[in-house]
Design an enzyme around this catalytic site. Structure first.
Site, PDB file in Angstrom:
ATOM      1  N   LYS A  12       0.871  -1.182   0.000  1.00  0.00           N
ATOM      2  CA  LYS A  12       0.000   0.000   0.000  1.00  0.00           C
ATOM      3  C   LYS A  12       0.904   1.227   0.000  1.00  0.00           C
ATOM      4  CE  LYS A  12      -4.546   0.543   0.630  1.00  0.00           C
ATOM      5  NZ  LYS A  12      -5.469  -0.222  -0.241  1.00  0.00           N
ATOM      6  N   THR A  72      -3.938  -5.446   1.088  1.00  0.00           N
ATOM      7  CA  THR A  72      -3.293  -4.140   1.289  1.00  0.00           C
ATOM      8  C   THR A  72      -4.216  -3.223   2.095  1.00  0.00           C
ATOM      9  OG1 THR A  72      -4.079  -3.165  -0.776  1.00  0.00           O
ATOM     10  CG2 THR A  72      -2.009  -4.406  -0.872  1.00  0.00           C
TER      11      THR A  72
END
Ligand SMILES: O=c1[nH]c(=O)c2[nH]c(=O)[nH]c2[nH]1
Length: 310
Positions: A12, A72
């Site tokens: 991320k 994520t």
């Protein structure tokens, strides 16, 4: 059957974190070029990237098997939850905590790249008695230079196996005291020689410590705050009459390695943003007007290693 090799990673990026009332940064050694000896951290705002590196989640790519994949979205939630209980005061301490906690929580993660970018805010000056002081509640977002840290973690150590710290996006214009002359001339040369030019640079500076433990000691006596690095650079630029940006970044590198012997390396990427001279006053030649130059910029790079640390 082909046997292609693959390198994969996932994560991320740009997770914004606004933590209020983080512990203040204390214990900083003072240096002659800077007034900076700490910060209150009333607002500790930064953006985090987490990138998972490894092979054990390859089946997600090859077979659609997500059993070793941490969503994520969960990584983003994890970062924000860790920010709530963070008891440190620096980006480095936050990344170290995140690295340790990610690896402890997720045995599926083998190797991690974590990056932090400060979201800079400055306290607004407000009247107090006869003078002004920085507000302790109101902060103005500044789109200025910011602190940067990147760490690589493996299960082998609590300390990062690789690190790079930085101050990115300085934009500095010195109106006098910079030259660029005696450069190579040939049929392509149109640039005039200038014994004194108003030098405008965009500058990123990065550094690495000789001992990664110095990044993270609780007393912080050998910690190098990015604000002090910025101030050293600014003072060198103020004082030094340079023959070129190459000459200038070399002087900055020397001063940084002298001031911070705990560093193993400093590096610079400087862009030449010098404006073009348009007009000079006939009565007072120090008065001049400049405008924007051709929009492709020279870039000057330097990495200097501390020879004693090799
Ligand atoms: O400081 C400078 N270095 C260069 O290499 C260069 N090249 C250029 O056109 N102007 C400048 N200025």
């Amino acid at each position: 059957m082909t046997s292609n090799t693959m390198t994969v990673s996932y994560g991320k990026f740009h997770v914004p974190v606004y933590r209020v009332y983080a512990p203040p940064l204390t214990g900083i050694a003072s240096i002659p070029e800077s007034q900076f000896t700490g910060r209150e951290n009333i607002l500790f705002a930064l953006e985090i990237d987490v990138e998972v590196i490894g092979n054990n989640f390859l089946p997600a790519y090859t077979q659609g098997d997500n059993s070793n994949v941490v969503a994520t979205d969960s990584m983003k939630n994890f970062i924000l939850r860790q920010a709530l209980i963070f008891s440190g005061a620096t980006q480095e301490e936050f990344l170290a905590m995140l690295g340790r906690q990610f690896l402890q929580t997720y045995p599926q993660m083998e190797r991690l790249l974590l990056t932090a970018r400060e979201l800079p805010f400055t306290a607004v000056p407000v009247p107090n008695a006869e003078t002004f002081q920085p507000s302790n509640v109101l902060f103005s977002r500044s789109h200025s230079d910011f602190t940067f840290t990147t760490f690589e973690f493996t299960r082998a150590s609590d300390l990062p196996i690789e690190h790079q710290c930085g101050r990115v996006g300085l934009e500095l214009l010195k109106v006098t005291g910079s030259a660029f002359t005696r450069f190579l001339h040939d049929e392509y040369t149109t640039l005039p020689e200038r014994v004194d030019r108003p030098l405008f640079i965009h500058l990123d500076v990065y550094w690495k410590y000789a001992q990664s433990a110095d990044l993270l000691t609780p007393k912080r006596r050998r910690y190098v705050p990015a604000e002090q690095v910025r101030d050293v650079i600014q003072v060198v630029f103020h004082e030094f009459v340079s023959e070129s940006i190459q000459h200038l970044v070399h002087e900055m590198a020397l001063r940084l390695l002298t001031r911070f012997p705990q560093l193993a390396e400093v590096s610079f990427a400087a862009q030449n943003r010098t404006r073009d001279q348009i007009a000079v006053s006939e009565t007072n030649p120090t008065i001049k007007v400049y405008s924007d130059p051709f929009p492709a910029y020279g870039t000057i790079k330097l990495t200097m290693r501390n020879s004693e640390k090799e």
